[in-house]
Enzyme design. Structure first.
Site, short mmCIF file in Angstrom:
data_model
loop_
_atom_site.label_atom_id
_atom_site.label_comp_id
_atom_site.label_asym_id
_atom_site.label_seq_id
_atom_site.Cartn_x
_atom_site.Cartn_y
_atom_site.Cartn_z
CB SER A 132 -28.20 8.91 18.71
OG SER A 132 -29.38 8.36 19.26
CE LYS A 184 -54.68 10.93 18.33
NZ LYS A 184 -54.08 10.33 17.13
#
Length: 355
Positions: A132, A184
């Site tokens: 990764s 948000k």
């Protein structure tokens, strides 16, 4: 001092028969063909030659954790190597990482890119894991060398956040989060998850994966990116067949190969500067805090030393055993933007070869 015979020999070699037919000696011809400044300047290069003198290989380690915190040392090491290198010198990183935060490993890969920008060839050796975010760092290299059972790949992104909304609701606890901006806050540990939140989070994940795939493909264009960017991992020889690495060899053999080629090999490690004593260590006498053990001290100083060595170590061990979620009560760490999206692979930790 040289004697008349030796002096005449040097004169003949230098001047030859210039007095008779104007033909200079062999030594003077050589100096004319190759000026003395070129002989003395060992670092000079010509159009058809490389740097004179042995090349250097600079070696450093990157044992990456989840946040790639080692990047603070890596950036100093890269700077030192780049500033010290000459044309033809190379860098080698021994990398060990299962990945972690997108921001942390993105910065670590950018630090390695500085070698390429400086014109240095970069080799990365993977002895166990480069998955990764760790593979994001790897793909910057000109050459990736993996040991036979090293794990490579896991090109993917994950967002893993626990949600305790229903449990808190049963306990009569309600969190009020005031936000400005439609997205948000999407998925958090304490709010009720909506379908719109999941869709938005999936879009964010896919966007990061697109950037990840683009970065890998840009640095290793020979890869079939759609074939390897599935989140899967491959061991050594399988990774080689997929094009995730270039050679199967241990880091030790790679280093010996450079030595056989005549490289000067240097191990580079950044040591942070000493900081003033703080906490319990500040209770020690000045000689003790600075590492001076020549003076024994009185009963009080010995007692303080015992307290610092035993109590401080116990506290440190206790803190190390506590997870980040325990220390932050599970709220601040999960809502931290840099830890929300991870390029990490922990599956390799669950693979065992045992009976």
């Amino acid at each position: 001092i040289m004697g008349p015979e030796r002096a005449n020999g040097i004169r003949t070699a230098l001047l030859g028969d210039m007095a008779v037919n104007g033909s200079p000696g062999g030594l003077l011809l050589k100096l004319k063909e190759r000026p003395l400044s070129a002989i003395l300047n060992l670092d000079s290069t010509t159009e058809d030659s490389t740097t004179v003198g042995p090349k250097s290989l600079f070696v450093t380690q990157f044992p990456g954790d989840v946040t790639a915190s080692q990047v603070s040392e890596l950036r100093e090491e890269v700077t030192a190597i780049v500033r010290s290198s000459k044309p033809g010198d190379e860098a080698l990183i021994v990398l060990q990482s299962g990945g972690g935060t997108v921001t942390g490993y993105g910065l670590a890969a950018a630090q390695l890119q500085r070698f390429k920008d400086h014109g240095m060839k970069l080799t990365i050796c993977v002895e166990q894991v480069a998955a990764s975010g760790g593979y994001m760092m790897c793909c910057v290299a000109d050459r990736i060398v993996a040991s036979p059972f090293a794990v490579l790949g896991s090109i993917g992104v994950i967002s893993d956040i626990p949600n305790a909304y229903e449990r808190l609701k049963k306990e009569g606890i309600e969190f009020q989060t005031i936000t400005a901006g439609k997205f948000k806050r999407t998925i958090t540990p304490t709010k009720k998850i909506t379908k719109e939140d999941i869709v938005k989070s999936q879009e964010d994940i896919e966007g990061i994966l697109k950037l990840f795939k683009s970065f890998v493909h840009q640095n290793r264009p020979s890869l079939d990116i759609d074939d390897v960017a599935t989140g899967e991992t491959w061991f050594g020889t399988d990774a080689l067949e997929k094009g995730l690495c270039d050679e199967i060899k241990t880091a030790d053999d790679v280093l010996m190969g450079y030595v056989d080629e005549g490289f000067n090999v240097y191990d580079v490690k950044y040591e942070p500067p000493m900081t003033p004593a703080s906490g319990l260590s500040s209770l020690l006498p000045a000689t003790e805090a600075s590492g001076d053990r020549t003076s024994g001290g009185g009963v009080l100083s010995r007692g303080v030393r015992w307290l610092v060595r035993n109590v401080a170590s116990e506290i440190k061990a206790e803190l190390n055993d506590m997870s980040v979620d325990q220390l932050t009560k599970g709220v601040t760490s999960q809502s931290s933007i840099e830890k929300r999206y991870m390029m990490i692979d922990d599956a390799s930790d669950n693979i065992r070869a045992q009976d």
